[in-house]
Scaffold this motif. Structure first.
Motif, PDB file in Angstrom:
ATOM      1  N   ASP A 240      18.478  34.884 -70.916  1.00 16.68           N
ATOM      2  CA  ASP A 240      18.197  35.514 -69.625  1.00 16.68           C
ATOM      3  C   ASP A 240      16.712  35.351 -69.305  1.00 16.68           C
ATOM      4  OD1 ASP A 240      17.803  37.323 -67.443  1.00 16.68           O
ATOM      5  OD2 ASP A 240      19.596  38.424 -68.052  1.00 16.68           O
ATOM      6  N   SER A 241      16.421  34.666 -68.203  1.00 14.96           N
ATOM      7  CA  SER A 241      15.027  34.356 -67.863  1.00 14.96           C
ATOM      8  C   SER A 241      14.383  35.378 -66.937  1.00 14.96           C
ATOM      9  CB  SER A 241      14.959  32.978 -67.205  1.00 14.96           C
ATOM     10  OG  SER A 241      15.731  32.956 -66.009  1.00 14.96           O
ATOM     11  N   ARG A 242      15.104  36.459 -66.661  1.00  9.58           N
ATOM     12  CA  ARG A 242      14.524  37.503 -65.809  1.00  9.58           C
ATOM     13  C   ARG A 242      13.544  38.367 -66.605  1.00  9.58           C
ATOM     14  NH1 ARG A 242      19.854  40.285 -63.534  1.00  9.58           N
ATOM     15  NH2 ARG A 242      20.489  39.827 -65.681  1.00  9.58           N
ATOM     16  N   ARG A 243      12.784  39.172 -65.882  1.00 13.61           N
ATOM     17  CA  ARG A 243      11.924  40.157 -66.507  1.00 13.61           C
ATOM     18  C   ARG A 243      12.660  41.488 -66.589  1.00 13.61           C
ATOM     19  NH1 ARG A 243       6.347  38.492 -63.318  1.00 13.61           N
ATOM     20  NH2 ARG A 243       5.853  36.674 -64.610  1.00 13.61           N
ATOM     21  N   ALA A 244      12.214  42.340 -67.491  1.00 14.15           N
ATOM     22  CA  ALA A 244      12.936  43.567 -67.804  1.00 14.15           C
ATOM     23  C   ALA A 244      13.189  44.440 -66.586  1.00 14.15           C
ATOM     24  CB  ALA A 244      12.162  44.363 -68.856  1.00 14.15           C
ATOM     25  N   GLU A 245      12.197  44.530 -65.679  1.00 17.84           N
ATOM     26  CA  GLU A 245      12.321  45.460 -64.555  1.00 17.84           C
ATOM     27  C   GLU A 245      13.313  45.008 -63.493  1.00 17.84           C
ATOM     28  OE1 GLU A 245       8.478  43.058 -63.644  1.00 17.84           O
ATOM     29  OE2 GLU A 245       9.556  43.827 -65.400  1.00 17.84           O
ATOM     30  N   HIS A 246      13.874  43.807 -63.643  1.00 18.14           N
ATOM     31  CA  HIS A 246      14.823  43.312 -62.647  1.00 18.14           C
ATOM     32  C   HIS A 246      16.280  43.572 -63.024  1.00 18.14           C
ATOM     33  CE1 HIS A 246      11.386  40.412 -61.482  1.00 18.14           C
ATOM     34  NE2 HIS A 246      11.387  41.468 -60.676  1.00 18.14           N
ATOM     35  N   LEU A 247      16.532  44.144 -64.185  1.00 20.14           N
ATOM     36  CA  LEU A 247      17.899  44.450 -64.616  1.00 20.14           C
ATOM     37  C   LEU A 247      18.241  45.904 -64.333  1.00 20.14           C
ATOM     38  CD1 LEU A 247      17.232  41.829 -66.287  1.00 20.14           C
ATOM     39  CD2 LEU A 247      18.818  42.729 -68.016  1.00 20.14           C
ATOM     40  N   SER A 248      19.416  46.137 -63.789  1.00 19.07           N
ATOM     41  CA  SER A 248      19.895  47.505 -63.581  1.00 19.07           C
ATOM     42  C   SER A 248      20.306  48.092 -64.929  1.00 19.07           C
ATOM     43  CB  SER A 248      21.103  47.490 -62.647  1.00 19.07           C
ATOM     44  OG  SER A 248      22.216  46.889 -63.302  1.00 19.07           O
ATOM     45  N   PRO A 249      20.491  49.412 -65.021  1.00 29.81           N
ATOM     46  CA  PRO A 249      20.977  49.990 -66.277  1.00 29.81           C
ATOM     47  C   PRO A 249      22.279  49.350 -66.762  1.00 29.81           C
ATOM     48  CG  PRO A 249      20.129  51.730 -64.883  1.00 29.81           C
ATOM     49  CD  PRO A 249      20.105  50.472 -64.058  1.00 29.81           C
ATOM     50  N   ALA A 250      23.210  49.068 -65.847  1.00 28.13           N
ATOM     51  CA  ALA A 250      24.472  48.443 -66.252  1.00 28.13           C
ATOM     52  C   ALA A 250      24.233  47.046 -66.814  1.00 28.13           C
ATOM     53  CB  ALA A 250      25.429  48.393 -65.066  1.00 28.13           C
ATOM     54  N   GLU A 251      23.316  46.287 -66.214  1.00 27.99           N
ATOM     55  CA  GLU A 251      22.997  44.952 -66.713  1.00 27.99           C
ATOM     56  C   GLU A 251      22.301  45.037 -68.063  1.00 27.99           C
ATOM     57  OE1 GLU A 251      22.416  42.270 -62.697  1.00 27.99           O
ATOM     58  OE2 GLU A 251      20.871  43.771 -63.173  1.00 27.99           O
ATOM     59  N   TRP A 252      21.487  46.073 -68.256  1.00 30.32           N
ATOM     60  CA  TRP A 252      20.843  46.273 -69.546  1.00 30.32           C
ATOM     61  C   TRP A 252      21.890  46.565 -70.631  1.00 30.32           C
ATOM     62  CZ3 TRP A 252      16.882  45.071 -72.208  1.00 30.32           C
ATOM     63  CH2 TRP A 252      15.654  44.819 -71.594  1.00 30.32           C
ATOM     64  N   VAL A 253      22.914  47.303 -70.291  1.00 29.18           N
ATOM     65  CA  VAL A 253      23.973  47.585 -71.258  1.00 29.18           C
ATOM     66  C   VAL A 253      24.681  46.294 -71.646  1.00 29.18           C
ATOM     67  CG1 VAL A 253      26.172  48.759 -71.605  1.00 29.18           C
ATOM     68  CG2 VAL A 253      24.288  49.963 -70.505  1.00 29.18           C
ATOM     69  N   ASP A 254      24.974  45.441 -70.674  1.00 26.60           N
ATOM     70  CA  ASP A 254      25.611  44.155 -70.976  1.00 26.60           C
ATOM     71  C   ASP A 254      24.724  43.310 -71.883  1.00 26.60           C
ATOM     72  OD1 ASP A 254      27.828  44.782 -69.452  1.00 26.60           O
ATOM     73  OD2 ASP A 254      27.072  43.774 -67.650  1.00 26.60           O
ATOM     74  N   LEU A 255      23.415  43.290 -71.586  1.00 24.06           N
ATOM     75  CA  LEU A 255      22.489  42.513 -72.402  1.00 24.06           C
ATOM     76  C   LEU A 255      22.414  43.091 -73.812  1.00 24.06           C
ATOM     77  CD1 LEU A 255      20.322  40.388 -72.842  1.00 24.06           C
ATOM     78  CD2 LEU A 255      18.657  41.947 -71.792  1.00 24.06           C
ATOM     79  N   TRP A 256      22.331  44.392 -73.925  1.00 26.46           N
ATOM     80  CA  TRP A 256      22.277  45.048 -75.242  1.00 26.46           C
ATOM     81  C   TRP A 256      23.492  44.681 -76.080  1.00 26.46           C
ATOM     82  CZ3 TRP A 256      25.709  49.416 -76.116  1.00 26.46           C
ATOM     83  CH2 TRP A 256      25.614  49.932 -77.416  1.00 26.46           C
ATOM     84  N   ARG A 257      24.661  44.668 -75.486  1.00 26.86           N
ATOM     85  CA  ARG A 257      25.873  44.327 -76.235  1.00 26.86           C
ATOM     86  C   ARG A 257      25.837  42.883 -76.730  1.00 26.86           C
ATOM     87  NH1 ARG A 257      29.584  47.646 -72.001  1.00 26.86           N
ATOM     88  NH2 ARG A 257      29.575  49.644 -73.104  1.00 26.86           N
ATOM     89  N   ARG A 258      25.287  41.998 -75.911  1.00 27.10           N
ATOM     90  CA  ARG A 258      25.164  40.607 -76.350  1.00 27.10           C
ATOM     91  C   ARG A 258      24.141  40.487 -77.481  1.00 27.10           C
ATOM     92  NH1 ARG A 258      25.045  39.717 -70.719  1.00 27.10           N
ATOM     93  NH2 ARG A 258      22.856  39.074 -70.800  1.00 27.10           N
ATOM     94  N   VAL A 259      23.045  41.229 -77.366  1.00 26.92           N
ATOM     95  CA  VAL A 259      22.021  41.211 -78.415  1.00 26.92           C
ATOM     96  C   VAL A 259      22.587  41.759 -79.718  1.00 26.92           C
ATOM     97  CG1 VAL A 259      19.842  42.286 -79.146  1.00 26.92           C
ATOM     98  CG2 VAL A 259      20.057  41.324 -76.841  1.00 26.92           C
ATOM     99  N   GLU A 260      23.369  42.840 -79.638  1.00 21.50           N
ATOM    100  CA  GLU A 260      23.977  43.419 -80.831  1.00 21.50           C
ATOM    101  C   GLU A 260      24.891  42.417 -81.527  1.00 21.50           C
ATOM    102  OE1 GLU A 260      23.934  47.139 -82.070  1.00 21.50           O
ATOM    103  OE2 GLU A 260      21.999  46.335 -81.389  1.00 21.50           O
ATOM    104  N   LYS A 261      25.577  41.612 -80.762  1.00 20.43           N
ATOM    105  CA  LYS A 261      26.482  40.616 -81.344  1.00 20.43           C
ATOM    106  C   LYS A 261      25.732  39.497 -82.066  1.00 20.43           C
ATOM    107  CE  LYS A 261      30.460  41.132 -78.217  1.00 20.43           C
ATOM    108  NZ  LYS A 261      31.301  40.458 -77.202  1.00 20.43           N
ATOM    109  N   THR A 262      24.538  39.183 -81.543  1.00 21.20           N
ATOM    110  CA  THR A 262      23.791  38.084 -82.155  1.00 21.20           C
ATOM    111  C   THR A 262      22.941  38.527 -83.332  1.00 21.20           C
ATOM    112  OG1 THR A 262      21.962  38.384 -80.593  1.00 21.20           O
ATOM    113  CG2 THR A 262      23.693  36.829 -79.974  1.00 21.20           C
ATOM    114  N   GLY A 263      22.894  39.845 -83.559  1.00 16.27           N
ATOM    115  CA  GLY A 263      22.146  40.348 -84.703  1.00 16.27           C
ATOM    116  C   GLY A 263      20.778  40.858 -84.317  1.00 16.27           C
ATOM    117  N   SER A 264      19.810  40.622 -85.150  1.00 17.00           N
ATOM    118  CA  SER A 264      18.477  41.176 -84.949  1.00 17.00           C
ATOM    119  C   SER A 264      17.777  40.530 -83.775  1.00 17.00           C
ATOM    120  CB  SER A 264      17.628  40.991 -86.206  1.00 17.00           C
ATOM    121  OG  SER A 264      17.500  39.611 -86.494  1.00 17.00           O
TER     122      SER A 264
END
Length: 268
Positions: A240-264
């Motif tokens: 994801d090439s966006r900056r942090a402030e451009h993601l909504s809370p729901a988009e942050w949750v989606d990103l977090w779930r993907r990060v959790e799947k990939t590990g650290s």
């Protein structure tokens, strides 16, 4: 309490407002009554309510009129002694449980699942206190706080706003944020140099993140906001090439779930 009553209560005990504890006492009785009623509106009789930093009891007096089970957390020794004297009858009846100590330390071992947590928060620890409230076990409590206006605005800010940050995302994933009322410094003694705001945080019917996962979620969000000018792909294991402030809370949750799947996370 009126301003005259506050000064008299402090003077009679050799007390003074402590800046290091962020003490600014609300002296507008009509406003205190309105705030207390708004904080607990809709609560059933006997519901458990926690008040952080009751001070001289401006909100406490009106909360006790609502037939609730009130737990008050006060750090200042002198104020605790005043409250024990002033509310001796309520303490004896069991409607007020006054606990002396640091709310940051007492909230994790509260021993109760409050329906509401409210209070006039010290400016310097409002964010840590909010995070502790998010960690409370059981059903999420309604939160109703007086705080620095800038912090309240940050809680409710939207993506793309310059004050939208990690705190905005983490709180909005669990709560609907309402800025209820702006409070001028003149309603406090001593008057703070900035405006305050009454903020109500209502638990979302469907939280975006389960309470058990909020610590992990917050850690990822904070890492994403750690260097605001960098793209997320440079801070987290994501393309994801966006900056942090451009993601909504729901988009942050989606990103977090993907990060959790990939590990650290990616090392800095």
């Amino acid at each position: 309490m009126t301003l005259t009553e506050i000064r008299a209560a402090l003077d009679s005990r050799g007390l003074r407002p402590l800046k290091q504890l962020g003490q600014n006492f609300l002296h507008d009785r009509n406003l205190a009554k309105w705030l207390a009623e708004h904080a607990v509106t809709g609560m059933e009789p006997g519901a458990t309510v926690v008040e952080i930093g009751p001070g001289l009891g401006a909100l406490t007096s009106f909360l006790l009129e609502k037939n609730l089970q009130l737990i008050a957390l006060e750090k200042d020794r002198g104020l605790s002694l005043f409250l024990r004297e002033h509310f001796a009858a309520e303490i004896a009846r069991g409607s007020l449980d006054l606990r002396e100590g640091d709310a940051l330390e007492m909230l994790p071992r509260l021993g109760a699942a409050p329906a509401v947590v409210c209070g006039n928060l010290p400016y310097n620890i409002s964010t840590p206190l909010l995070m502790e409230c998010l960690r409370l076990p059981g059903v999420s409590a309604r939160l109703f706080f007086l705080m620095q206006k800038e912090v309240g605005q940050r809680l409710g800010s939207r993506p793309g706003n310059k004050i939208y940050g990690a705190l905005s995302v983490v709180v909005q994933a669990a709560y609907d944020v309402t800025l209820v009322r702006t409070l001028p410094g003149s309603v406090f003694y001593p008057p703070p140099e900035v405006e305050s705001v009454a903020v109500q945080l209502t638990p979302r019917a469907q939280p975006l993140v389960l309470p058990a996962d909020r610590e992990h979620f917050a850690a990822v969000v904070q890492r994403g906001f750690s260097q605001r000018r960098k793209k997320l792909s440079n801070l987290l294991p994501t393309d994801d090439s966006r900056r942090a402030e451009h993601l909504s809370p729901a988009e942050w949750v989606d990103l977090w779930r993907r990060v959790e799947k990939t590990g650290s996370e990616k090392p800095a």
